[in-house]
Write an enzyme that holds these catalytic residues in place. Sequence first.
Site, PDB file in Angstrom:
ATOM      1  N   HIS A 143      42.419  32.286  49.652  1.00 21.49           N
ATOM      2  CA  HIS A 143      42.424  33.524  48.986  1.00 21.49           C
ATOM      3  C   HIS A 143      42.601  34.604  50.192  1.00 21.49           C
ATOM      4  CE1 HIS A 143      41.506  36.696  45.664  1.00 21.49           C
ATOM      5  NE2 HIS A 143      40.928  37.094  46.883  1.00 21.49           N
TER       6      HIS A 143
ATOM      7  N   THR B 258      45.908  44.739  44.416  1.00 21.90           N
ATOM      8  CA  THR B 258      46.147  45.498  43.608  1.00 21.90           C
ATOM      9  C   THR B 258      46.674  46.782  44.084  1.00 21.90           C
ATOM     10  OG1 THR B 258      43.774  46.476  43.881  1.00 21.90           O
ATOM     11  CG2 THR B 258      44.281  44.958  41.862  1.00 21.90           C
TER      12      THR B 258
ATOM     13  N   ARG C 198      48.340  36.814  38.648  1.00 19.41           N
ATOM     14  CA  ARG C 198      46.611  37.236  38.605  1.00 19.41           C
ATOM     15  C   ARG C 198      46.727  38.279  37.563  1.00 19.41           C
ATOM     16  NH1 ARG C 198      43.585  40.587  43.465  1.00 19.41           N
ATOM     17  NH2 ARG C 198      41.464  39.420  43.307  1.00 19.41           N
TER      18      ARG C 198
ATOM     19  N   ASP D  99      39.433  35.882  51.792  1.00 12.40           N
ATOM     20  CA  ASP D  99      39.444  37.164  51.450  1.00 12.40           C
ATOM     21  C   ASP D  99      39.812  38.283  52.447  1.00 12.40           C
ATOM     22  OD1 ASP D  99      39.805  38.989  49.056  1.00 12.40           O
ATOM     23  OD2 ASP D  99      37.738  39.744  49.460  1.00 12.40           O
TER      24      ASP D  99
ATOM     25  N   HIS E  49      36.380  34.090  43.004  1.00 16.10           N
ATOM     26  CA  HIS E  49      34.972  34.316  43.617  1.00 16.10           C
ATOM     27  C   HIS E  49      33.671  34.036  42.480  1.00 16.10           C
ATOM     28  CE1 HIS E  49      37.731  36.277  46.130  1.00 16.10           C
ATOM     29  NE2 HIS E  49      37.635  37.678  45.809  1.00 16.10           N
TER      30      HIS E  49
ATOM     31  N   ARG F 233      37.173  48.885  38.345  1.00 16.70           N
ATOM     32  CA  ARG F 233      37.416  50.017  39.270  1.00 16.70           C
ATOM     33  C   ARG F 233      38.774  49.497  39.921  1.00 16.70           C
ATOM     34  NH1 ARG F 233      36.350  46.809  43.888  1.00 16.70           N
ATOM     35  NH2 ARG F 233      35.072  44.899  43.406  1.00 16.70           N
TER      36      ARG F 233
ATOM     37  N   TYR G 147      40.295  37.497  37.679  1.00 12.98           N
ATOM     38  CA  TYR G 147      39.436  38.281  38.206  1.00 12.98           C
ATOM     39  C   TYR G 147      38.679  38.972  37.386  1.00 12.98           C
ATOM     40  CZ  TYR G 147      36.988  40.567  42.453  1.00 12.98           C
ATOM     41  OH  TYR G 147      36.172  41.194  43.284  1.00 12.98           O
TER      42      TYR G 147
ATOM     43  N   ASN H  86      37.639  46.916  49.970  1.00 15.19           N
ATOM     44  CA  ASN H  86      36.675  47.695  49.317  1.00 15.19           C
ATOM     45  C   ASN H  86      35.220  47.313  49.863  1.00 15.19           C
ATOM     46  OD1 ASN H  86      38.410  49.203  47.477  1.00 15.19           O
ATOM     47  ND2 ASN H  86      38.868  47.374  46.591  1.00 15.19           N
TER      48      ASN H  86
ATOM     49  N   TYR I 211      42.931  52.336  45.358  1.00 18.17           N
ATOM     50  CA  TYR I 211      42.529  52.827  46.677  1.00 18.17           C
ATOM     51  C   TYR I 211      43.764  52.632  47.753  1.00 18.17           C
ATOM     52  CZ  TYR I 211      43.085  47.546  47.186  1.00 18.17           C
ATOM     53  OH  TYR I 211      43.353  46.122  47.289  1.00 18.17           O
TER      54      TYR I 211
END
Length: 309
Positions: A39, A85, A132, A265, A189, A138, A165, A270, A57
């Site tokens: 990941h 994203t 995904r 990750d 996660h 958020r 997710y 974030n 973001y």
Amino acid sequence: MASTNALQGEFVKTPGWLDWYAGPSTPRFKLPPGSVDAHCHVFGPGAEFPFAPERKYTPCDASRHQLFALRDHLGFDKNVIVQATCHGADNRALLDALRHSNNKARGIATVRRSVTDAELQEMHAAGVRGTRFNFVKRLVDFTPKEELMEIAQRIAPLGWQVVIYFEAVDLPELWDFFTALPTTVVVDHMGRPDVTKPVDGPQFQLFVKMMKEHPNIWSKVSCPERLSVAGPPALHGERNAYRDVVPFARHLVETFPDRVIWGTDWPHPNLKDHMPDDGLLVDYIPHIATTPALQQKLLVDNPTRLYWA
Ligand code: 0GY
């Protein structure tokens, strides 16, 4: 390894954005040969692969060159790169990374219902093995479940998986959808448990029950730095971090040894308080997979079966 800090082409980072840590330590834990970082992401570079207009973001750049340098530094053999994203359903940065990986990377893309069969075939040839679905509010706008199910049915014949997710509090509402998916399903996660609650409490046990009842569901036992409440943060030099997350990940590794995978990750989107040292994250692994046999499954056998079969 160097991180770019200011402008990424025309893009300005989200205020307070923490860049990935450019001086990772060498892990003390020696990864078994063939280990997969299952990941991780690439961001841009923004000047070459623009971020999506609908993003929530704007990150720092994190290129394929930087990802592959980290892979080699930590001792991983391969990567599974997950579409972030901030790139929406524009998978160009991901595909570019896969095509330059020398068969050492697989990808999880984001696709919309408008994707064509030819585009799916092209992604498959580049190394994409899944899509995904993101339910973290958020990060993404809402997509109707019928649309997602239609996509799942389109990608199933390719042998692709669905990566999901979500936050643990949302699992009851999402249960029927997840358990109806026609593919292998891989949860990011550990379904984001609240680690201040007990491992044997109702919230985490609902997730365990889903894995017990549905043998097509796998879990990434990743992201202690995101889930930890007690900390300590991965202070550079602190090799004992994130202990409050260990019981959750260890429980999954020991209960489902053949359906767990792990990833860094990187570049850690974030994170608000601290940026982990990826070398220290690797040293977390033997606390959750405590024997060489479990480590071999988690890091080598399971991800290889899932992505390189
Ligand atoms: C992660 C977690 C996060 C972000 C994304 O695609 C993404 O933007 O996955 C997050 O903010 O929790 O796995 O990278």
